[in-house]
Scaffold this active site. Sequence first.
Site, PDB file in Angstrom:
ATOM      1  N   TYR A  69       0.840  -1.203   0.000  1.00  0.00           N
ATOM      2  CA  TYR A  69       0.000   0.000   0.000  1.00  0.00           C
ATOM      3  C   TYR A  69       0.873   1.251   0.000  1.00  0.00           C
ATOM      4  O   TYR A  69       0.581   2.236  -0.679  1.00  0.00           O
ATOM      5  CB  TYR A  69      -0.894  -0.009   1.248  1.00  0.00           C
ATOM      6  CG  TYR A  69      -1.959   1.057   1.230  1.00  0.00           C
ATOM      7  CD1 TYR A  69      -3.231   0.778   0.757  1.00  0.00           C
ATOM      8  CD2 TYR A  69      -1.688   2.345   1.679  1.00  0.00           C
ATOM      9  CE1 TYR A  69      -4.215   1.749   0.726  1.00  0.00           C
ATOM     10  CE2 TYR A  69      -2.657   3.336   1.647  1.00  0.00           C
ATOM     11  CZ  TYR A  69      -3.928   3.029   1.168  1.00  0.00           C
ATOM     12  OH  TYR A  69      -4.892   4.007   1.131  1.00  0.00           O
ATOM     13  N   PHE A 121      -8.855  20.396 -24.416  1.00  0.00           N
ATOM     14  CA  PHE A 121      -9.250  18.997 -24.455  1.00  0.00           C
ATOM     15  C   PHE A 121     -10.429  18.847 -23.512  1.00  0.00           C
ATOM     16  O   PHE A 121     -10.521  19.558 -22.511  1.00  0.00           O
ATOM     17  CB  PHE A 121      -8.103  18.036 -24.103  1.00  0.00           C
ATOM     18  CG  PHE A 121      -8.515  16.617 -24.400  1.00  0.00           C
ATOM     19  CD1 PHE A 121      -8.639  16.193 -25.712  1.00  0.00           C
ATOM     20  CD2 PHE A 121      -8.871  15.738 -23.384  1.00  0.00           C
ATOM     21  CE1 PHE A 121      -9.103  14.909 -26.013  1.00  0.00           C
ATOM     22  CE2 PHE A 121      -9.330  14.464 -23.673  1.00  0.00           C
ATOM     23  CZ  PHE A 121      -9.442  14.049 -24.997  1.00  0.00           C
ATOM     24  N   THR A 122     -11.337  17.925 -23.845  1.00  0.00           N
ATOM     25  CA  THR A 122     -12.626  17.838 -23.142  1.00  0.00           C
ATOM     26  C   THR A 122     -12.447  17.745 -21.623  1.00  0.00           C
ATOM     27  O   THR A 122     -12.979  18.569 -20.881  1.00  0.00           O
ATOM     28  CB  THR A 122     -13.407  16.621 -23.661  1.00  0.00           C
ATOM     29  OG1 THR A 122     -12.571  15.474 -23.576  1.00  0.00           O
ATOM     30  CG2 THR A 122     -13.853  16.827 -25.100  1.00  0.00           C
ATOM     31  N   ASP A 209       0.400  19.466 -21.188  1.00  0.00           N
ATOM     32  CA  ASP A 209      -0.293  18.197 -21.335  1.00  0.00           C
ATOM     33  C   ASP A 209       0.638  17.387 -22.224  1.00  0.00           C
ATOM     34  O   ASP A 209       0.706  17.591 -23.440  1.00  0.00           O
ATOM     35  CB  ASP A 209      -1.677  18.358 -21.965  1.00  0.00           C
ATOM     36  CG  ASP A 209      -2.415  17.016 -21.989  1.00  0.00           C
ATOM     37  OD1 ASP A 209      -1.740  15.993 -22.217  1.00  0.00           O
ATOM     38  OD2 ASP A 209      -3.637  16.990 -21.790  1.00  0.00           O
ATOM     39  N   LYS A 252      -1.649   6.544 -23.630  1.00  0.00           N
ATOM     40  CA  LYS A 252      -1.265   6.794 -25.025  1.00  0.00           C
ATOM     41  C   LYS A 252       0.218   6.463 -25.199  1.00  0.00           C
ATOM     42  O   LYS A 252       0.584   5.307 -25.394  1.00  0.00           O
ATOM     43  CB  LYS A 252      -1.553   8.249 -25.407  1.00  0.00           C
ATOM     44  CG  LYS A 252      -3.031   8.560 -25.630  1.00  0.00           C
ATOM     45  CD  LYS A 252      -3.823   8.707 -24.375  1.00  0.00           C
ATOM     46  CE  LYS A 252      -5.180   9.324 -24.585  1.00  0.00           C
ATOM     47  NZ  LYS A 252      -5.964   9.378 -23.354  1.00  0.00           N
ATOM     48  N   ARG A 376     -15.440  14.403 -33.363  1.00  0.00           N
ATOM     49  CA  ARG A 376     -14.736  15.519 -32.718  1.00  0.00           C
ATOM     50  C   ARG A 376     -15.226  16.807 -33.372  1.00  0.00           C
ATOM     51  O   ARG A 376     -14.528  17.466 -34.131  1.00  0.00           O
ATOM     52  CB  ARG A 376     -13.212  15.392 -32.864  1.00  0.00           C
ATOM     53  CG  ARG A 376     -12.607  14.212 -32.147  1.00  0.00           C
ATOM     54  CD  ARG A 376     -12.410  14.365 -30.647  1.00  0.00           C
ATOM     55  NE  ARG A 376     -13.552  14.096 -29.813  1.00  0.00           N
ATOM     56  CZ  ARG A 376     -13.473  13.880 -28.498  1.00  0.00           C
ATOM     57  NH1 ARG A 376     -12.315  13.854 -27.873  1.00  0.00           N
ATOM     58  NH2 ARG A 376     -14.551  13.677 -27.778  1.00  0.00           N
ATOM     59  N   PHE A 439     -20.836  14.024 -25.336  1.00  0.00           N
ATOM     60  CA  PHE A 439     -20.499  13.148 -26.468  1.00  0.00           C
ATOM     61  C   PHE A 439     -20.373  11.688 -26.061  1.00  0.00           C
ATOM     62  O   PHE A 439     -20.609  10.796 -26.864  1.00  0.00           O
ATOM     63  CB  PHE A 439     -19.188  13.612 -27.120  1.00  0.00           C
ATOM     64  CG  PHE A 439     -18.069  13.749 -26.133  1.00  0.00           C
ATOM     65  CD1 PHE A 439     -17.873  14.940 -25.464  1.00  0.00           C
ATOM     66  CD2 PHE A 439     -17.267  12.674 -25.830  1.00  0.00           C
ATOM     67  CE1 PHE A 439     -16.873  15.059 -24.515  1.00  0.00           C
ATOM     68  CE2 PHE A 439     -16.264  12.779 -24.878  1.00  0.00           C
ATOM     69  CZ  PHE A 439     -16.073  13.973 -24.218  1.00  0.00           C
TER      70      PHE A 439
HETATM   71  C1  P61 Z   1      -8.580  10.177 -26.505  1.00  0.00           C
HETATM   72  F1  P61 Z   1     -13.452  11.263 -26.310  1.00  0.00           F
HETATM   73  N1  P61 Z   1      -7.728  11.246 -24.579  1.00  0.00           N
HETATM   74  O1  P61 Z   1      -7.885  10.979 -27.178  1.00  0.00           O
HETATM   75  P1  P61 Z   1      -7.600   9.999 -19.750  1.00  0.00           P
HETATM   76  N2  P61 Z   1      -5.286  14.955 -22.306  1.00  0.00           N
HETATM   77  C2  P61 Z   1      -5.263  14.574 -23.583  1.00  0.00           C
HETATM   78  C3  P61 Z   1      -5.973  13.444 -23.966  1.00  0.00           C
HETATM   79  O2  P61 Z   1      -5.951  13.060 -25.229  1.00  0.00           O
HETATM   80  C4  P61 Z   1      -6.718  12.708 -22.977  1.00  0.00           C
HETATM   81  C5  P61 Z   1      -6.693  13.179 -21.645  1.00  0.00           C
HETATM   82  C6  P61 Z   1      -5.976  14.283 -21.331  1.00  0.00           C
HETATM   83  C7  P61 Z   1      -8.535  10.299 -25.072  1.00  0.00           C
HETATM   84  C8  P61 Z   1      -9.518   9.507 -24.234  1.00  0.00           C
HETATM   85  C9  P61 Z   1     -10.758  10.301 -24.194  1.00  0.00           C
HETATM   86  O3  P61 Z   1     -13.473  13.352 -24.770  1.00  0.00           O
HETATM   87  C10 P61 Z   1     -12.685  12.272 -24.457  1.00  0.00           C
HETATM   88  O4  P61 Z   1      -6.505   9.027 -19.472  1.00  0.00           O
HETATM   89  C11 P61 Z   1      -4.506  15.356 -24.578  1.00  0.00           C
HETATM   90  O5  P61 Z   1      -8.519   9.576 -20.831  1.00  0.00           O
HETATM   91  O6  P61 Z   1      -8.323  10.402 -18.518  1.00  0.00           O
HETATM   92  C12 P61 Z   1      -7.494  11.579 -23.329  1.00  0.00           C
HETATM   93  O7  P61 Z   1      -6.824  11.295 -20.261  1.00  0.00           O
HETATM   94  C13 P61 Z   1      -7.462  12.472 -20.572  1.00  0.00           C
HETATM   95  C14 P61 Z   1     -11.625  10.293 -25.223  1.00  0.00           C
HETATM   96  C15 P61 Z   1     -10.910  11.267 -23.231  1.00  0.00           C
HETATM   97  C16 P61 Z   1     -12.591  11.248 -25.330  1.00  0.00           C
HETATM   98  C17 P61 Z   1     -11.911  12.238 -23.341  1.00  0.00           C
HETATM   99  O8  P61 Z   1      -9.252   9.280 -27.016  1.00  0.00           O
END
Ligand code: P61
Length: 465
Positions: A69, A121-122, A209, A252, A376, A439
């Site tokens: 832990y 970013f969302t 980011d 990623k 998107r 979305f």
């Molecule tokens: C993606 F439809 N991306 O591209 P988490 N920053 C950035 C990202 O690309 C990102 C996150 C933070 C996704 C997954 C995803 O509206 C959406 O590990 C540049 O997903 O929490 C994630 O990181 C967030 C898809 C996220 C989406 C949000 O497909």
Amino acid sequence: MLPPPFKIKVVEPIALVSPAERRRALADAGYNTFLLRSDDVFIDLLTDSGTSAVSQEQRAAMELGDEAYAGSRSFFRLEAAVREAYGYTHVIPTHQGRGAEHLLCRALVEPGQLVPSNLYFTTSRVHAELAGGVWVDVAVPEASEPESLHPFKGNLDLAALRAALERGNVAFVRAEACLNMAGGQPFSIENLRGVRALTQEHGVPLVLDATRISENALFVKEREPGYEDRDLPSIIREIADLSDGAVFSSKKDHFVPIGGLLALNDDRVAERARELVVVYEGFPHYGGLAGHDMEALAQGIRESTDERMIRQYVGQSAYLGGLLSGRGVPIVLPVGAHAVFLDAKRFLPHVAQHEFPAQALAAALYLAGGVRSMERGIVSGQHGHDPYDGLELVRLTIPRRAYTQEHLAYVADVVARTYEDRKRVPGLEMVYEPETLRFFQARFEPLAAFPALGEELRERLELSA
Ligand code: P61
């Protein structure tokens, strides 16, 4: 071009379900590709998030996971890997990227403070706003121009940033590597230096980011004068060194199914973030991850600085982009890091933006060939009910090390066939709209029947086989 620097050892079967089953699956999913079951999908280009293949080294490292832990060995190995690749002093693991964004915004944003960023970013924007912040887009205008060939559409507009900083009350400046919503477009190091100078002048933290920092570094090597002979790890490090901290969605670049990181240099901000991590994620030595996840992540970080690996990946997007442009399909140029983005406004000019052209196009591609992509456009990008006339894109996102060129050639066939039939693709009406991040779970109905794209494509592929 050299073949990929890996070969396949474990495989996952996939299958194309019949056109009738795809129609049913799409209707059940409310015409939202997020709501499809993966068994109904043939080629899954929804996201590159958590969908990469892990390496044998990552699997082997997972056996060594220390599930203590507190004080886990795996944490200290992860911390060492982050410091070696990026140089940040403090490393806080989180369950995924948005966990890191949450902690960062809670630690840095006071109600009413501005958060200037290249586009948005969302999840990043939602967390800044939930903390009371006000998002300010300071991307260069080319970021929103699908046909502009600007090599660094991820750049921040320095005049707009200066204006925001001069207004005062800025929580932090966010610079996103390989700007996702613009098409996976990099910033230049020259631009980042300019951003750095401005933030230092105003005493405001600069947070990256860094989710797709490796691909950004490769684009710098290919496009920015003076970097052609530099090795990739040193460019990655130079980018990180220009910032005060970073959030990573490790799903990623780091080749893991789950994981995220908040990395910081400032002791006080890190202390605040560690106070928060125990409330929202877990003890600071695991932050929502298992010991074996942290081992896979530490190894994945090392692999993410391997230039051959990153070159192969970016090459796959370029390959798919080349096939599509060659067939006249309107895509965002230059082709970015992790995906090819279709320009739905030019693909479906007869569908008005309030009839969700990108959502409709994503639905059509699924019907045509079982290809899953991601909207998107207005569904993702509209803020509340503010007017929106911004980008309207469909993302064909490439998981790392997962698909072959044959898969991508098939995708190009499906998209090109749909393009030939584009006039028959109808718009959509939204029939269920969640309040936040709509979305993901919104549902739609078509305004007219979708054409039988799938049946025709199958005939054509069978005939040409
Ligand atoms: C993606 F439809 N991306 O591209 P988490 N920053 C950035 C990202 O690309 C990102 C996150 C933070 C996704 C997954 C995803 O509206 C959406 O590990 C540049 O997903 O929490 C994630 O990181 C967030 C898809 C996220 C989406 C949000 O497909």
